[in-house]
Every structure is written in structure tokens, then in C-alpha cells.
Write a protein that holds these residues in place. Structure first.
Motif, PDB file in Angstrom:
ATOM      1  N   VAL A  19      18.353   6.453  -3.522  1.00 56.00           N
ATOM      2  CA  VAL A  19      18.446   6.288  -4.889  1.00 56.00           C
ATOM      3  C   VAL A  19      19.667   5.736  -5.151  1.00 56.00           C
ATOM      4  O   VAL A  19      20.749   5.861  -4.836  1.00 56.00           O
ATOM      5  CB  VAL A  19      18.656   7.979  -5.319  1.00 56.00           C
ATOM      6  CG1 VAL A  19      18.748   7.994  -6.961  1.00 56.00           C
ATOM      7  CG2 VAL A  19      17.416   8.838  -5.281  1.00 56.00           C
ATOM      8  N   HIS A  20      19.658   4.606  -5.888  1.00 61.21           N
ATOM      9  CA  HIS A  20      20.503   3.510  -6.138  1.00 61.21           C
ATOM     10  C   HIS A  20      21.243   4.055  -7.487  1.00 61.21           C
ATOM     11  O   HIS A  20      20.792   5.048  -8.018  1.00 61.21           O
ATOM     12  CB  HIS A  20      20.017   2.090  -6.302  1.00 61.21           C
ATOM     13  CG  HIS A  20      19.383   1.701  -5.129  1.00 61.21           C
ATOM     14  ND1 HIS A  20      20.111   1.941  -3.997  1.00 61.21           N
ATOM     15  CD2 HIS A  20      18.015   1.263  -4.595  1.00 61.21           C
ATOM     16  CE1 HIS A  20      19.123   1.256  -3.058  1.00 61.21           C
ATOM     17  NE2 HIS A  20      18.107   0.957  -3.513  1.00 61.21           N
ATOM     18  N   ALA A  21      22.211   3.408  -7.846  1.00 60.91           N
ATOM     19  CA  ALA A  21      23.095   3.488  -8.933  1.00 60.91           C
ATOM     20  C   ALA A  21      22.421   3.281 -10.219  1.00 60.91           C
ATOM     21  O   ALA A  21      22.653   3.901 -11.370  1.00 60.91           O
ATOM     22  CB  ALA A  21      24.459   2.778  -8.896  1.00 60.91           C
ATOM     23  N   GLY A  22      21.565   2.338 -10.361  1.00 60.38           N
ATOM     24  CA  GLY A  22      21.041   1.990 -11.640  1.00 60.38           C
ATOM     25  C   GLY A  22      19.695   2.398 -11.779  1.00 60.38           C
ATOM     26  O   GLY A  22      19.225   3.376 -10.970  1.00 60.38           O
ATOM     27  N   ILE A  23      19.020   2.010 -12.888  1.00 57.95           N
ATOM     28  CA  ILE A  23      17.429   2.233 -12.891  1.00 57.95           C
ATOM     29  C   ILE A  23      16.706   1.246 -12.024  1.00 57.95           C
ATOM     30  O   ILE A  23      16.388   0.325 -12.359  1.00 57.95           O
ATOM     31  CB  ILE A  23      16.853   2.127 -14.341  1.00 57.95           C
ATOM     32  CG1 ILE A  23      17.849   3.025 -15.198  1.00 57.95           C
ATOM     33  CG2 ILE A  23      15.420   2.588 -14.464  1.00 57.95           C
ATOM     34  CD1 ILE A  23      17.478   2.914 -16.437  1.00 57.95           C
ATOM     35  N   ILE A  24      16.659   1.464 -10.734  1.00 65.93           N
ATOM     36  CA  ILE A  24      16.248   0.580  -9.943  1.00 65.93           C
ATOM     37  C   ILE A  24      15.359   1.585  -8.866  1.00 65.93           C
ATOM     38  O   ILE A  24      15.511   2.571  -8.614  1.00 65.93           O
ATOM     39  CB  ILE A  24      17.406   0.058  -8.817  1.00 65.93           C
ATOM     40  CG1 ILE A  24      18.466  -0.298  -9.922  1.00 65.93           C
ATOM     41  CG2 ILE A  24      16.969  -1.164  -7.888  1.00 65.93           C
ATOM     42  CD1 ILE A  24      19.816  -0.641  -9.171  1.00 65.93           C
ATOM     43  N   GLU A  25      14.236   0.597  -8.282  1.00 68.26           N
ATOM     44  CA  GLU A  25      13.329   1.351  -7.215  1.00 68.26           C
ATOM     45  C   GLU A  25      14.334   1.768  -6.172  1.00 68.26           C
ATOM     46  O   GLU A  25      15.357   1.220  -5.719  1.00 68.26           O
ATOM     47  CB  GLU A  25      12.277   0.620  -6.744  1.00 68.26           C
ATOM     48  CG  GLU A  25      11.385   0.219  -8.061  1.00 68.26           C
ATOM     49  CD  GLU A  25      10.270  -0.756  -7.656  1.00 68.26           C
ATOM     50  OE1 GLU A  25       9.383  -0.380  -6.779  1.00 68.26           O
ATOM     51  OE2 GLU A  25      10.503  -2.045  -7.760  1.00 68.26           O
ATOM     52  N   PRO A  26      13.798   2.759  -5.320  1.00 64.29           N
ATOM     53  CA  PRO A  26      14.419   3.222  -3.848  1.00 64.29           C
ATOM     54  C   PRO A  26      14.217   2.386  -2.968  1.00 64.29           C
ATOM     55  O   PRO A  26      13.002   2.031  -2.539  1.00 64.29           O
ATOM     56  CB  PRO A  26      13.870   4.818  -3.936  1.00 64.29           C
ATOM     57  CG  PRO A  26      12.588   4.755  -4.195  1.00 64.29           C
ATOM     58  CD  PRO A  26      12.420   3.534  -5.419  1.00 64.29           C
TER      59      PRO A  26
END
Lengths: 491, 256
Positions: free
Chosen positions: A142-149
Motif C-alpha cells: 500500500v503506497h502513500a497516494g492513490i496508487i496501485e499496490p
């Protein structure tokens, strides 16, 4: 490529016509083809009866638009190609994971996607850099932004990254398996979700493949509309990424303007087909919607206005020394490394490799006309950013006349049944680069094998190489300059 | 600096006046479906047969459409010989109950705002941690768009944060792949109580196109209690924004 059967983009071949060589001859043919300047387009493992696997290699001669195919049957193990051909490294990891075949001599057969029944995701060995002053930074899934994992593991000495391991598979949804035994009512929708930001790209690759295997000829208008879909997708994503790059170096004016402009281009796509991402537009046999002359005019107007604002926003980027200072000489991917790894798309062109399916393997309406192909040189973040901008300019210049005269004919042609026991490759230059779909039918004309190659599959490793020796704080910017797909890789 | 100011003047003010003003959506936009059972032909199941996600079924009272499975491709409306199905341009699709996503006729269930106590706790702020659990980057892209200057969700206090510790809840996209199940649960557990769960997109609600596949969990419903469902494939940013604002009581629920 004398031992190969020759084909092209979306040209069906009878499965029986593909030469099946003995192991050593296969290896010799592939390696000598590459030594003579061909490129490894695809290495696929196709499951056969009784636990046997057919290895299928596709080599291309980009200058001629030719694709050569050769196969060999293996059981259990075979000598890996990777030690003599770096571009095969990831394909062989995939073959090992999917089919349990062991490419002997491969340096490290790490999992690619962690499919069900295999090792648990996250519980993997990572390359370790040893030393008292070495530390590791682990990021994700799970990354910091709205990004895929995805999971990134940096081995650092102070701020400097010595090595980056990229471990993916979190998005694995089994799309290739879901496409087998088709075509059915879900197939084209699945193709649109291979990578949602490349809906037109992957749907075009799928449709082109089905049309090739069924002998369907689309009307010039259908092909022109498909080309418009692909180019709008390119412009929207490139301008969005330029904004995100600006955001990553804290240059917020351009980030705000480009973010909005990306949406403006998506809204123009929605005017043409109802969906901002181009869903429900590209269909086997053509396109689903015929927007009408008024909409084409409105879209052309909208693009002209967007181009003015893009130029204004992007010039801010190039003229700000604080931005140039961050972009230049950061995250260099050398031409040699890009060539060895088989990197595709804007990152390849930014490193000086003149490779683009729109010219080399033209599908849709690209055979008639195509945008100018820009090629960079320095292979750094700046080169990849500037590459995006040049591609936007070229696409916009190309789109204007196409929107004036989008050709004649019916938008949709009926698609016949697929030819039994045939194989075809379908190549499309998506905004991230070369998309390849491979489809093979069984005796009843159903899809027996379906393989998908998103450009990200090749390019993720390029990001890892580009990060070597970089400051870890430059990672977001380097990452965004590639902007690779997680789900396109994970399938 | 001067150049940046000139550019700012050129680029203009672009934030949409939502919810005061309805958005201008394109003519082809595929939003809330409306069904007219009276127009159904006897024994006809063409819409059911063509639906790629099994969102449609014909029951005794006529056709029934599950927005939680629908990918808004519109193929049912195209094939229907009686024109019993219409995809309107209504972008307001979210619901607080799973059953509220079942469309029969023109029925609209809508969103019940959170209770007063919870709204008091949240104040004028809602911080969400987004989790992509097999999403194709379609839903993710549209959730991301909420942050651009047009939708600008932060003017309503709605922001997406980096750490679950800073969040009031999670917004999940994707069918919940087996490979993301543990990470999703760990992230959810890291959010402090009370916490919200929002399922955005057909995949997160029902598994969407991947429903039934062994690599995923048919959405998050069996794993987490969902407070807001936002249908779509992907949902339009206005659909997401509208759902969130209704959940916060910032837009009154429509009369049914």
C-alpha cells in the motif's frame, strides 16, 4: 531468421506451420537471430498435453515489420536463454512460475505474480546488499497516494540507492485465464480492464487479434475512430504524467494545470463514446459509437483550446530552473541498457531507441498516416518528460486532420467465427509503449491460449536499473517518469 | 515567479460549482438505468443473456438490475427489442445499503447520511485511505481526479491521506485479489475507530468482471462491513463526490 516462419502484425499463421525445432536448434536459431540484430518480441510458454510445454519465441525485425516464429517442446527443464539474452530474463521467470518449467542457468527465478497455489506474496527472497553502513527501505504494497499496490525494496548507502527490487503480483486477477475458451460476452470488457488507463490500447490489441483470426476487415472509418481513441488516450495520460512529475518536484502550478487538462481530454473522449476512459468504444469489427460530425467538430475545438493551455502550462516547467535542476541527469537509463532489456515505448525512445509500433507495425489507420515519431537521447527524467511533451504535440497535430475527415464506412462490421488451429500476434503502440496480445485457437475455433504483454512487463526492470546510484528522494519522480502499470503487469 | 502569475491568470478559475450546479455530462454518458417492465416482451431474456457480469435477471415483476455488478456498458439497452431499458445521464448512483443498488423500474434508494454523532466527530473533515485491491487503475484514476482543481474535493474537507493512522476510513477499489487481502485487512485495522468503509466500483462491490475467479474474493463485502457503495466501471468522479457528500449530509437525500 531463416529457421523461422514469417508473419506480421495481426497476420494469422496456421499453428501447424510454426516450426517446432529440437531444443539446441531452437536455442541456436533464437540467439543467432538476436546476434544478427533482431529483437526478442515475446517468449511464451504454452501448456500442452501430458505436462509438456511448448516454448514459442517471436523475434522481430523492426525495420521490416516482420515477425519470425519458432517453437520447441520442453518437459521439465531446458537451458535458459537469459545468460545469452538479457531481454529473456522476465519471460523465463514467468514461464517458470506459470508452467513449472525450469530454465536452467537463469540467475534468479523469482516469482512474478504469486498466483494461487504458489508461494505467499510478500514472503520472497530479495537481493541483499551487504555491509555495515547499508540499510534497506521497504515500501508498499500500500503506497502513500492513490496508487496501485506493489512492493519496492531499496538497498541504500546513505541517501544513495545501490539497488532497487520491485516485487509485484498484488493486482493479479487471472485475466489471461479468463480470456481462454472465449471469445465470449466478457472478453472485450476484460481486455478494457487489463490496464484501465489503457482501455483503448488493450481493447484495440484484443479486437485486432480477433479480427485477424476471423478474417474481418474493418471500415476505414472504424479504424480512424480507433486511432482517435488511441491518440486521445496518449495525450490524456502524457499530460497527466507531466502534471504528476511537476507535483513530485513540488512545482504546483504546472501540477494543477496539467491535472485539469488531463480531465479535459478525458471529457473529450467521453463526448465521443460516453466514457472518460474510452470504455465501450473499441469493439471487434470496429467501434461501437458513431458520434456524428458535430461531435467531431466540438472535440477538435476542445483539443485546440486544451493545446493552448497545455503549451502554457508545460512551458512553465521547461523554463523553471528548479524543475530542470531536478529532472536533468536524474534516473538515467542508458541506450545500451534499454536495448539489452528490450525496453519499449517513451522510455526507450527517450534513451535514443527509435522504436514505435505505429510506424514499425502499423495497425488501425496508422498505415495511412501517423504522427511524427520523436526520439530523445539522454535517457534521464528530463528526456522522458520532454519525450511525453513531444508525443503530445505530434499527436495533436495528427489528430486535427483526422477529426476533420475520419474516413468512410460503417462503424461496425460483423465478426465471423475464428479460424481453428491458428495463432496471431497483435501489436498496438499504447501510450506506455508496445502492447502485444497473442491468441491461439483450438480445433473448434475457441481461444485455447491467450497471452498479454503490457509494455510495463518489460519496462519495470528498466526503472530498477535507472534508480541505481540515484538519491532515494528522487524515486517518486523517476517512477512517475516511467509511470508503469501494476495491473498491466500482474494481469 | 512572474511567468507563473501570468500563467495563473491565463489558466483561469476551473472549479466546478458542484453541488449547487448540475454537471454538464456528454450526451452519450451512461448513468443510472431505468427499467420499464411494461415494455418487456413475453419470455424475452436477451438483456440477461448479453450482460457480461450477470447484473440482470428477469423475476416475476420484470427485469431487475444490480448496480453493484453493472459495468454500464449499455449493451442491454442496445439489444432490448422493447426499449424497456434506458441508461439515463443521472450520475447519482451511490447507496448505503447493498439492496439499494437493485433497480426495478425507476426506483432510487440513495444514501442515508451518517448519524449525527458520527458527523459531529468528523466535523467538516473526512480523511480517507484509498486501497487498490486489484483495481485496474480505472477507479483509482477517477478517485484521483477528485483531487484536481475541477472536482476539488478538499473544499468539502474530503481528502485522501497517506497513512491509515490519519484516516477516518478506507475507500477500496478492485475485486479484492487474494494477493491484496492481507494488506487490505492490515490497512483497515490500522485505521482508528470509528471508521468507514467505502466500496467504489463494480469490482469492489461484487467482483465485477472477475466475479467467480479464484484469484479474487468477489469484492470486499464478505470481509468488511460496507458503509457506502459507489457503482460504476469506473464511477464518474461526480458519482463518487456525490455519494461522499450525501454520506456526510452535505447534500440532502433525494425523495424516492
Amino acid at each position: 531468421m531463416t529457421d523461422f516462419v514469417k508473419t506480421g502484425n495481426a497476420v494469422p499463421v496456421a499453428t501447424a506451420a510454426i516450426p517446432v525445432a529440437e531444443g539446441a536448434a531452437f536455442r541456436r536459431a533464437v540467439l543467432s537471430g538476436i546476434a544478427e540484430g533482431s529483437r526478442l518480441l515475446f517468449l511464451a510458454g504454452l501448456a500442452q498435453d501430458a505436462g509438456r510445454t511448448r516454448l514459442l519465441a517471436a523475434l522481430t525485425d523492426d525495420g521490416r515489420g516482420e515477425i519470425g516464429l519458432i517453437a520447441t517442446d520442453v518437459a521439465g527443464a531446458y537451458p535458459a536463454l537469459t545468460p545469452d539474452c538479457s531481454a529473456a530474463h522476465y519471460f523465463e521467470r514467468e514461464i517458470h512460475e506459470q508452467l513449472g518449467v525450469h530454465p536452467e542457468g537463469h540467475p534468479w527465478l523469482k516469482p512474478v505474480r504469486f498466483p494461487p497455489g504458489g508461494p505467499t506474496i510478500g514472503e520472497a527472497d530479495f537481493f541483499r546488499v551487504a555491509g555495515a553502513e547499508i540499510h534497506e527501505v521497504a515500501v508498499g504494497p500500500v503506497h502513500a497516494g492513490i496508487i496501485e499496490p506493489g512492493h519496492f525494496r531499496f538497498s541504500c548507502h546513505g541517501e544513495r540507492v545501490l539497488h532497487l527490487e520491485i516485487s509485484l503480483g498484488y493486482q493479479h486477477r487471472g485475466i489471461e485465464a479468463a480470456l481462454r475458451s472465449g471469445p465470449d460476452k466478457r472478453s472485450v470488457h476484460l481486455a478494457e480492464t487489463i490496464a484501465g488507463d489503457t482501455s483503448a490500447g488493450h481493447a484495440s490489441a484484443y479486437c485486432q487479434l480477433v479480427e485477424a483470426l476471423s478474417g474481418t476487415a474493418c471500415s476505414p472509418r472504424a479504424l480512424a475512430l480507433r486511432t482517435i481513441a488511441l491518440e486521445l488516450e496518449r495525450v490524456a495520460n502524457h499530460i497527466g504524467d507531466l502534471g504528476a512529475l511537476a507535483g513530485d518536484v513540488g512545482f504546483l502550478p504546472a501540477a494543477a494545470y496539467c491535472g485539469r487538462l488531463r480531465g479535459d481530454v478525458l471529457n473529450l473522449t467521453a463526448q465521443l463514446c460516453g466514457s472518460r476512459l474510452g470504455r465501450g468504444w473499441v469493439r471487434p469489427g470496429g467501434v461501437a459509437h458513431e458520434p456524428g460530425a458535430e461531435v467531431f467538430r466540438a472535440v477538435k475545438e476542445g483539443l485546440r483550446a486544451a493545446e493552448r493551455d497545455m503549451r502554457n502550462a508545460v512551458e512553465l516547467l521547461w523554463k523553471s530552473s528548479s524543475v530542470r535542476g531536478r529532472f536533468e541527469n536524474a534516473g538515467v537509463l542508458s541506450r545500451q541498457a534499454a536495448a539489452d532489456l528490450g525496453i519499449v515505448g517513451p522510455p526507450a525512445r527517450a534513451s535514443g531507441i527509435d522504436r514505435d509500433c505505429r510506424r514499425d507495425f502499423p495497425g488501425a489507420a496508422y498505415a495511412e498516416a501517423r504522427p511524427q515519431i520523436a526520439v530523445g537521447e539522454s535517457g534521464d527524467v528530463f528526456a522522458r518528460a520532454f519525450q511525453r511533451w513531444q508525443e503530445i504535440e505530434n499527436s495533436l497535430a495528427f489528430l486535427a486532420p483526422l477529426l476533420d475527415e475520419p474516413g468512410a464506412g460503417e462503424p461496425l462490421t460483423a465478426v465471423a467465427a475464428l479460424a481453428p488451429n491458428h495463432l496471431a500476434l497483435s501489436l498496438v503502440e499504447g501510450w506506455r509503449g508496445e502492447i502485444v496480445h497473442l491468441g491461439m485457437t483450438d480445433g473448434a475455433g475457441r481461444i485455447a491460449q491467450y497471452k498479454i504483454l503490457d509494455p510495463s512487463f518489460r519496462n519495470w526492470y528498466g526503472l530498477g536499473i535507472a534508480m541505481r546510484g540515484q538519491a532515494i528522494s528522487d524515486f517518486p519522480m523517476c517512477n512517475k517518469s516511467f509511470n508503469l502499470s501494476y495491473c498491466g503487469h500482474d494481469l | 515567479m512572474f511567468k507563473a502569475l501570468v500563467a495563473r491568470a491565463r489558466q483561469g478559475y476551473r472549479t466546478a460549482n458542484y453541488p449547487a450546479q448540475d454537471p454538464a455530462l456528454p450526451a452519450l454518458f451512461r448513468g443510472r438505468p431505468v427499467l420499464d417492465p411494461l415494455k418487456c416482451l413475453d419470455g424475452c431474456t436477451r438483456c440477461v443473456d448479453i450482460c457480461p457480469t450477470g447484473a440482470l435477471q428477469v423475476v416475476a415483476t420484470g427485469p431487475e438490475l444490480d448496480l453493484g455488478r453493472c459495468i454500464f456498458c449499455g449493451e442491454c439497452a442496445q439489444i432490448c427489442p422493447g426499449e424497456a431499458i434506458t441508461l439515463t445521464r443521472d450520475w447519482r448512483l451511490a447507496a448505503t445499503e447493498r439492496t439499494g443498488l437493485i433497480v426495478t423500474g425507476t426506483h432510487v434508494a440513495g444514501v442515508d447520511a451518517l448519524g449525527r454523532e458520527l458527523r459531529r466527530l468528523l466535523g467538516r473533515s473526512l480523511r480517507l485511505r484509498q486501497i487498490s485491491a486489484g483495481g485496474c487503475n480505472g477507479c483509482e484514476a477517477e478517485v484521483n481526479a477528485l483531487g484536481n482543481v475541477v472536482f476539488d474535493s478538499s473544499r468539502f474537507g474530503i481528502e485522501f491521506v497517506a497513512s491509515p493512522r490519519h484516516a477516518d476510513g478506507i475507500l477500496v477499489t478492485g475485486p479484492l485479489t487474494a494477493n491484496m487481502k492481507q494488506a487490505t485487512l492490515t490497512t483497515y485495522e490500522a485505521v482508528g475507530e470509528p471508521k468507514l468503509v467505502i466500496a467504489a466500483g463494480a469490482c469492489a462491490i461484487s467482483g465485477g468482471l472477475f466475479r467467480g475467479r479464484p484469484e479474487q474474493c468477489d469484492g470486499i463485502e464478505d470481509v468488511l462491513a460496507v458503509d457506502l457503495y459507489v457503482p460504476g466501471c469506473p464511477p464518474h468522479p461526480y458519482t463518487i463526490l456525490d455519494g461522499l457528500l450525501r454520506l456526510l449530509g452535505r447534500i440532502e437525500n433525494r425523495s424516492v
